[in-house]
Design an enzyme around this catalytic site. Structure first.
Site, PDB file in Angstrom:
ATOM      1  CG  ASN A   1      -1.132   7.581  -9.388  1.00  0.00           C
ATOM      2  OD1 ASN A   1      -0.623   7.298  -8.306  1.00  0.00           O
ATOM      3  ND2 ASN A   1      -2.333   7.170  -9.740  1.00  0.00           N
TER       4      ASN A   1
ATOM      5  CB  THR B   1      -1.468   5.951  -1.681  1.00  0.00           C
ATOM      6  OG1 THR B   1      -0.810   5.015  -2.533  1.00  0.00           O
ATOM      7  CG2 THR B   1      -2.975   5.787  -1.799  1.00  0.00           C
TER       8      THR B   1
ATOM      9  CG  ASP C   1      -3.009   6.119 -13.401  1.00  0.00           C
ATOM     10  OD1 ASP C   1      -2.628   4.948 -13.181  1.00  0.00           O
ATOM     11  OD2 ASP C   1      -4.194   6.482 -13.318  1.00  0.00           O
TER      12      ASP C   1
ATOM     13  CE  LYS D   1      -9.003   3.021 -14.755  1.00  0.00           C
ATOM     14  NZ  LYS D   1      -9.618   4.373 -14.904  1.00  0.00           N
TER      15      LYS D   1
ATOM     16  CE1 TYR E   1      -3.335  -4.203  -2.565  1.00  0.00           C
ATOM     17  CE2 TYR E   1      -3.606  -5.965  -0.970  1.00  0.00           C
ATOM     18  CZ  TYR E   1      -2.779  -5.089  -1.647  1.00  0.00           C
ATOM     19  OH  TYR E   1      -1.434  -5.093  -1.423  1.00  0.00           O
TER      20      TYR E   1
ATOM     21  CE  LYS F   1      -1.296  -5.756  -5.098  1.00  0.00           C
ATOM     22  NZ  LYS F   1      -0.076  -5.233  -5.731  1.00  0.00           N
TER      23      LYS F   1
ATOM     24  CE1 TYR G   1       0.183 -10.181 -21.081  1.00  0.00           C
ATOM     25  CE2 TYR G   1       2.206  -9.603 -22.214  1.00  0.00           C
ATOM     26  CZ  TYR G   1       0.861  -9.417 -22.016  1.00  0.00           C
ATOM     27  OH  TYR G   1       0.182  -8.478 -22.754  1.00  0.00           O
TER      28      TYR G   1
ATOM     29  NE  ARG H   1      -0.485  -0.563   5.436  1.00  0.00           N
ATOM     30  CZ  ARG H   1       0.166  -0.853   4.325  1.00  0.00           C
ATOM     31  NH1 ARG H   1       0.142  -2.058   3.846  1.00  0.00           N
ATOM     32  NH2 ARG H   1       0.848   0.067   3.698  1.00  0.00           N
TER      33      ARG H   1
HETATM   34  N1  UDP Z   1      -6.064  -3.088  13.330  1.00  0.00           N
HETATM   35  C1  UDP Z   1      -6.430  -2.670  14.595  1.00  0.00           C
HETATM   36  N2  UDP Z   1      -6.427  -1.319  14.865  1.00  0.00           N
HETATM   37  C2  UDP Z   1      -6.079  -0.385  13.944  1.00  0.00           C
HETATM   38  C3  UDP Z   1      -5.697  -0.817  12.659  1.00  0.00           C
HETATM   39  C4  UDP Z   1      -5.697  -2.183  12.371  1.00  0.00           C
HETATM   40  O1  UDP Z   1      -6.742  -3.475  15.459  1.00  0.00           O
HETATM   41  O2  UDP Z   1      -6.124   0.825  14.285  1.00  0.00           O
HETATM   42  C5  UDP Z   1      -6.059  -4.536  13.050  1.00  0.00           C
HETATM   43  C6  UDP Z   1      -6.808  -4.947  11.764  1.00  0.00           C
HETATM   44  O3  UDP Z   1      -8.191  -5.111  12.042  1.00  0.00           O
HETATM   45  C7  UDP Z   1      -6.120  -6.242  11.432  1.00  0.00           C
HETATM   46  C8  UDP Z   1      -4.690  -6.034  11.921  1.00  0.00           C
HETATM   47  O4  UDP Z   1      -4.744  -4.948  12.857  1.00  0.00           O
HETATM   48  O5  UDP Z   1      -6.681  -7.314  12.142  1.00  0.00           O
HETATM   49  C9  UDP Z   1      -3.707  -5.671  10.836  1.00  0.00           C
HETATM   50  O6  UDP Z   1      -4.299  -4.660  10.077  1.00  0.00           O
HETATM   51  P1  UDP Z   1      -3.559  -3.879   8.925  1.00  0.00           P
HETATM   52  O7  UDP Z   1      -4.527  -2.890   8.373  1.00  0.00           O
HETATM   53  O8  UDP Z   1      -2.262  -3.378   9.445  1.00  0.00           O
HETATM   54  O9  UDP Z   1      -3.190  -4.959   7.829  1.00  0.00           O
HETATM   55  P2  UDP Z   1      -3.992  -6.193   7.179  1.00  0.00           P
HETATM   56  O10 UDP Z   1      -5.347  -6.358   7.800  1.00  0.00           O
HETATM   57  O11 UDP Z   1      -4.044  -5.878   5.743  1.00  0.00           O
HETATM   58  O12 UDP Z   1      -3.109  -7.334   7.509  1.00  0.00           O
END
Ligand code: UDP
Length: 315
Positions: A35, A38, A59, A94, A148, A152, A162, A189
């Site tokens: 959709n 992102t 979607d 959703k 999330y 999941k 199922y 991330r």
């Molecule tokens: N993180 C960080 N600086 C950023 C983005 C993420 O220090 O600018 C940290 C975040 O707090 C986490 C780790 O990096 O501890 C990985 O984060 P990400 O969002 O990549 O994935 P997830 O937390 O889902 O593993």
């Protein structure tokens, strides 16, 4: 010979687009669905001229109709980064619940096999380290990540229902942190944040004191693990990830060294419920799928940096 048909949801996303490439390479006819909430159509623009690729802008939280036969259904549609699911909590719930239900129904009607993209987030902030599939996790259902994590977890539960009730052929992959080309620069991330900050000469933002750990898997390794799992006869969850664990502080330093940036690392508050450590136990993937990651972090980071550097902003 007629090609076997595969439906990949989230096809315009990071993982969905790499999976589409892989299934086309293996000789399948790929139906990509997204959709574009992102996902980014640029990730699959190179596939549009092909006759063995079709794209449906849809979607999956709404009834899913696909004409013709299907051999496999891979459900990879979902916002997948913490800032995305904080911005889109209802859509996140959703697509993991209603979307999964619709696709299970479709899979059953087509007598196909379905693989769902689960996540290391089902383990929450884990008390067992590294995390084996038998660990039930430590998840806060009502925290900001709950939308999330619980979607999941529901997705896994209904998929097993199922499987057990309808004898549907199902596969569950629990995906640990993965990186590579086509990640969104602004998805929030760690890796895209650090690399974009380094390339823009901005401060590199480490959250907390940076002692929290993650284990980063290069996307081609992940896709290979998923492909093997789909073709296997194993219906319980399997972790796919790279067990090479690193603190986020050291990870930021690796990006600084690789890019040669003059940016300095700064420290910002740790987001709520940010897991303190994460590393997959991949014994099952090794034993059942004969799989383990091949690409080292230094190789994978270089390829990913090259990808970011050819984006219009940095050219
Ligand atoms: N993180 C960080 N600086 C950023 C983005 C993420 O220090 O600018 C940290 C975040 O707090 C986490 C780790 O990096 O501890 C990985 O984060 P990400 O969002 O990549 O994935 P997830 O937390 O889902 O593993």
């Amino acid at each position: 010979m007629k090609k076997e048909r595969v439906l990949i949801t989230g096809a315009a996303g990071f993982l969905g687009s790499h999976l589409s490439d892989r299934f086309l390479k293996e000789g399948y006819h790929v139906i990509g669905m997204d959709n574009l909430l992102t996902g980014n159509i640029n990730n699959i623009a190179h596939l549009f001229p092909r006759e063995d690729f079709e794209f449906y802008h849809h979607d999956v939280s709404k009834f899913v109709h696909v004409p013709g036969e299907l051999k496999y259904v891979l459900h990879f549609a979902s916002p997948a980064s913490p800032i995305d699911y904080l911005k889109m909590p209802i859509q996140t719930m959703k697509v993991g619940s209603l979307g999964t239900l619709n696709l299970l129904g479709l899979t059953k009607a087509k007598k196909a096999r379905m693989l769902i993209a689960s996540t290391s987030e089902v383990y929450g902030d884990p008390h067992v380290h590294p995390q084996p599939e038998e660990y039930w996790g430590n998840v806060n259902p009502i925290g900001p990540r709950g939308v999330y994590d619980e979607a999941k977890r529901f997705q896994e539960a209904i998929t097993m229902a199922y499987h057990r009730f309808h004898n549907l052929e199902t596969r569950i992959v629990r995906i640990f942190n993965t990186y590579g080309p086509r990640m969104r620069l602004d998805d929030g991330r760690a890796l895209p944040s650090f690399m974009s900050q380094a390339l823009r000469g901005q401060d590199i933002t480490v959250y907390g004191d940076g002692s929290q750990t993650r284990s980063f898997c290069y996307v081609d390794d992940l896709v290979d693990g998923i492909y093997r799992l789909l073709l296997s006869d194993y219906s319980l969850p399997v972790n796919i990830g790279n067990p090479s664990e690193i603190s986020i502080k050291d990870f930021a330093e690796e990006v600084v060294a690789l890019t040669g940036t003059k940016s300095k690392v700064i420290y910002e508050p740790l987001p709520t419920d940010d897991p303190q450590q994460r590393k997959p136990d991949i014994t099952k993937a090794q034993n059942i799928l004969g799989w383990e990651p091949k690409v080292s972090r230094s190789e994978g980071l270089k390829i990913t940096l090259d990808y970011f550097m050819q984006l219009p902003e940095f050219k």
